[in-house]
Design a protein around this motif. Structure first.
Motif, PDB file in Angstrom:
ATOM      1  N   ARG A 227      -2.219  11.635  -1.711  1.00 17.24           N
ATOM      2  CA  ARG A 227      -0.927  11.201  -1.157  1.00 17.24           C
ATOM      3  C   ARG A 227       0.124  12.279  -1.438  1.00 17.24           C
ATOM      4  O   ARG A 227       0.145  12.862  -2.513  1.00 17.24           O
TER       5      ARG A 227
ATOM      6  N   ASN B 255       0.811  -1.212   0.000  1.00 11.23           N
ATOM      7  CA  ASN B 255       0.000   0.000   0.000  1.00 11.23           C
ATOM      8  C   ASN B 255       0.843   1.261   0.000  1.00 11.23           C
ATOM      9  O   ASN B 255       0.339   2.342  -0.270  1.00 11.23           O
TER      10      ASN B 255
ATOM     11  N   THR C  65       0.066  17.286  -3.188  1.00 12.74           N
ATOM     12  CA  THR C  65      -0.465  15.929  -3.236  1.00 12.74           C
ATOM     13  C   THR C  65      -0.848  15.539  -4.655  1.00 12.74           C
ATOM     14  O   THR C  65      -0.997  16.398  -5.538  1.00 12.74           O
ATOM     15  N   ASP C  66      -1.038  14.232  -4.853  1.00 13.36           N
ATOM     16  CA  ASP C  66      -1.551  13.758  -6.121  1.00 13.36           C
ATOM     17  C   ASP C  66      -3.082  13.687  -6.043  1.00 13.36           C
ATOM     18  O   ASP C  66      -3.671  14.147  -5.070  1.00 13.36           O
ATOM     19  N   ALA C  67      -3.720  13.107  -7.056  1.00  7.94           N
ATOM     20  CA  ALA C  67      -5.179  13.067  -7.088  1.00  7.94           C
ATOM     21  C   ALA C  67      -5.757  12.194  -5.973  1.00  7.94           C
ATOM     22  O   ALA C  67      -6.897  12.400  -5.560  1.00  7.94           O
ATOM     23  N   GLN C  68      -4.998  11.235  -5.456  1.00  5.63           N
ATOM     24  CA  GLN C  68      -5.474  10.372  -4.383  1.00  5.63           C
ATOM     25  C   GLN C  68      -5.209  10.980  -2.995  1.00  5.63           C
ATOM     26  O   GLN C  68      -5.491  10.345  -1.996  1.00  5.63           O
TER      27      GLN C  68
ATOM     28  N   SER D  57       3.281   9.191  -2.701  1.00  8.08           N
ATOM     29  CA  SER D  57       2.796   8.936  -4.045  1.00  8.08           C
ATOM     30  C   SER D  57       3.933   8.397  -4.905  1.00  8.08           C
ATOM     31  O   SER D  57       5.104   8.570  -4.589  1.00  8.08           O
TER      32      SER D  57
ATOM     33  N   GLY E 117      -2.446  13.836 -11.763  1.00 11.62           N
ATOM     34  CA  GLY E 117      -3.783  13.246 -11.739  1.00 11.62           C
ATOM     35  C   GLY E 117      -4.895  14.240 -11.521  1.00 11.62           C
ATOM     36  O   GLY E 117      -6.057  13.845 -11.441  1.00 11.62           O
TER      37      GLY E 117
END
Length: 150
Positions: A146, A70, A141-144, A83, A108
């Protein structure tokens, strides 16, 4: 012939220069006989020596591989997984070709990327500021959600 174990300055045979008589039999491999055996150098066990404590359990330093599927790039100091995207790559893409929103597409953020594409990166100003923010912020951060790797 004189005894080599006898001190020439002592008054009685077997006396040492400090005035203490040696026990009969002389010193053994780890001391005189009749005395407790002392462990040799580098030996830290035996009577009077504490047991070595187990090594402390440290947390994995940020940015190191943990073997966790993960979080393949490790965790940040707040425990969030990193990320797979890099903030340096995102910032350079945004500065160089940010008028097309490439840095935002890379991380993202598709909606912001399309907005930058249609406005030519806010006439270049939005893209330049966004690229500088990618490079200098520690919470990008990225799109998730992270954090980007540094």
């Amino acid at each position: 012939m004189a005894d080599p174990n006898q001190n020439p300055y002592s008054k009685e045979p077997g006396d040492n220069p400090y005035g203490q008589a040696q026990p009969p039999g002389g010193p053994g491999p780890s001391g005189p006989p009749g005395y407790p055996q002392q462990p040799g150098p580098g030996h830290a066990s035996g009577p009077g020596y504490p047991q070595a404590p187990p090594p402390p359990a440290y947390a994995v330093p940020p940015g190191q591989y943990t073997g966790d599927p993960n979080a393949p790039y490790g965790y940040d100091p707040y425990g969030r997984p990193y990320s797979e995207k890099s903030k340096v790559v995102a910032g350079v893409l945004q500065i160089l070709i940010g008028t097309l929103g490439i840095g935002r597409f890379y991380t993202g953020h598709i909606g912001i990327g399309i907005a930058q594409l249609f406005t030519c990166g806010g006439m270049g100003i939005w893209a330049l500021i966004d690229g500088i923010l990618f490079l200098t912020q520690n919470d990008a951060t990225d799109a998730q959600g992270r954090p980007l790797r540094g």
